[in-house]
Design an enzyme around this catalytic site. Sequence first.
Site, mmCIF file in Angstrom:
data_model
loop_
_atom_site.group_PDB
_atom_site.id
_atom_site.type_symbol
_atom_site.label_atom_id
_atom_site.label_comp_id
_atom_site.label_asym_id
_atom_site.label_seq_id
_atom_site.Cartn_x
_atom_site.Cartn_y
_atom_site.Cartn_z
ATOM 1 N N LYS A 210 -36.551 7.630 -17.869
ATOM 2 C CA LYS A 210 -36.543 7.543 -19.325
ATOM 3 C C LYS A 210 -35.165 6.984 -19.699
ATOM 4 O O LYS A 210 -34.147 7.477 -19.206
ATOM 5 C CB LYS A 210 -36.746 8.951 -19.892
ATOM 6 C CG LYS A 210 -36.469 9.115 -21.374
ATOM 7 C CD LYS A 210 -36.969 10.472 -21.857
ATOM 8 C CE LYS A 210 -36.490 10.762 -23.267
ATOM 9 N NZ LYS A 210 -37.378 11.686 -23.984
ATOM 10 N N GLU B 32 -46.649 13.619 -24.690
ATOM 11 C CA GLU B 32 -45.505 14.380 -24.166
ATOM 12 C C GLU B 32 -45.238 15.548 -25.114
ATOM 13 O O GLU B 32 -44.749 15.363 -26.230
ATOM 14 C CB GLU B 32 -44.268 13.471 -24.074
ATOM 15 C CG GLU B 32 -43.025 14.208 -23.610
ATOM 16 C CD GLU B 32 -41.750 13.371 -23.710
ATOM 17 O OE1 GLU B 32 -41.823 12.124 -23.736
ATOM 18 O OE2 GLU B 32 -40.670 13.981 -23.782
ATOM 19 N N ARG C 208 -39.370 22.150 -26.957
ATOM 20 C CA ARG C 208 -38.360 22.378 -27.997
ATOM 21 C C ARG C 208 -38.732 23.515 -28.936
ATOM 22 O O ARG C 208 -37.980 23.819 -29.860
ATOM 23 C CB ARG C 208 -38.160 21.098 -28.820
ATOM 24 C CG ARG C 208 -37.572 19.988 -27.997
ATOM 25 C CD ARG C 208 -37.350 18.723 -28.783
ATOM 26 N NE ARG C 208 -37.190 17.632 -27.853
ATOM 27 C CZ ARG C 208 -37.071 16.365 -28.176
ATOM 28 N NH1 ARG C 208 -37.069 16.006 -29.452
ATOM 29 N NH2 ARG C 208 -36.944 15.434 -27.251
#
Length: 240
Positions: free
Chosen positions: A159, A71, A75
Site C-alpha cells: 500500500k 477493506e 478503527r
Amino acid sequence: MPCRRRSGTGRRLRAKRPSETKAKMTTTAQQNQLVALFKAATVIPVLTIERIQDAVPLARALVAGGVRTLEVTLRTPVAIEAARAMMAEVPEAVVGIGTILNPADFTRVEKLGVAFGISPGLTPDLLKAATDSSLPFAPGIATASELMMALSYGFDVAKFFPAEQAGGIKGLRALGGPFPNVRFCPTGGVGEANAATWLAEPNVVAVGGSWLCPTAEIRAGNWAGITAICQRTLKALKGA
Ligand code: 3PG
C-alpha cells in the site's frame, strides 16, 4: 568435527533452514494471490464502520454498485464483528481488514478467515507475523527505506500511503525507478477525480480510499447514495 564449507571470498555458506524456505514460498504465493485480488478489485473502499447495524447494508450497497472488494478498517470497536457479519450475510463481497498495526491485530484478523489484510505501515514484528501466516498481506510504505524493509521480508506488493501526501504520482514514479517490480495500491487522497490517473501507472494494481463510502452517507444510512458513487466511479474508470 563437522566440515565447514567456505565460499571463494572466505564467507561461510549456510544452508537455508527449512522454515526460511517455507516462509519465502508462502510469501510469494500470498503476494500473487493479493495481486490477483487487487487487479480484480481495481478500487477498494476503505471502510470505517461505527455501528454494527450499518455493516451489512453498507456491504450490500457497495456490491450493488459493482464494488465487491472491501477493506474494513480496525478503527472502531465493531470492526471485527462488522467484517464477520459482512462475510456471513453478503457472500458476493470479498472482505479484507485494514489498519492492521501490530502482530496482535494480525492474529485477530487471521482467525476471522478474511480474504486479505492491509496495514498503513510496517514494523519488523508485523512483517514477521505476516510471513508466518498464509493471509495475503500488503504492508504500507511511504519511503524507499520502508519499501526495502518490506522487500527484505518478501513483500513486493505494498500500500502506498498516504499516497497524495507522500509525493503523489511523482513520488510513486520515483520509487518505480529503483524498485521496478513492486506493485502498489495507492491510498490516501485518492478519489473520483484522480483514481483513473493513478490506475494508469504501470505499477499500480488497484487504488483504495474512503471516497466510495463517505462517513456522512454511512451515518445517514444513504445506501442508495453509496451505490451511486460506486457506479459513477466505475463508469468513469471504464471510460478512461
Ligand atoms: C486509508 O487508511 O487508506 C486512508 O485513511 C484512506 O484515505 P482517504 O480517506 O484519503 O481515502
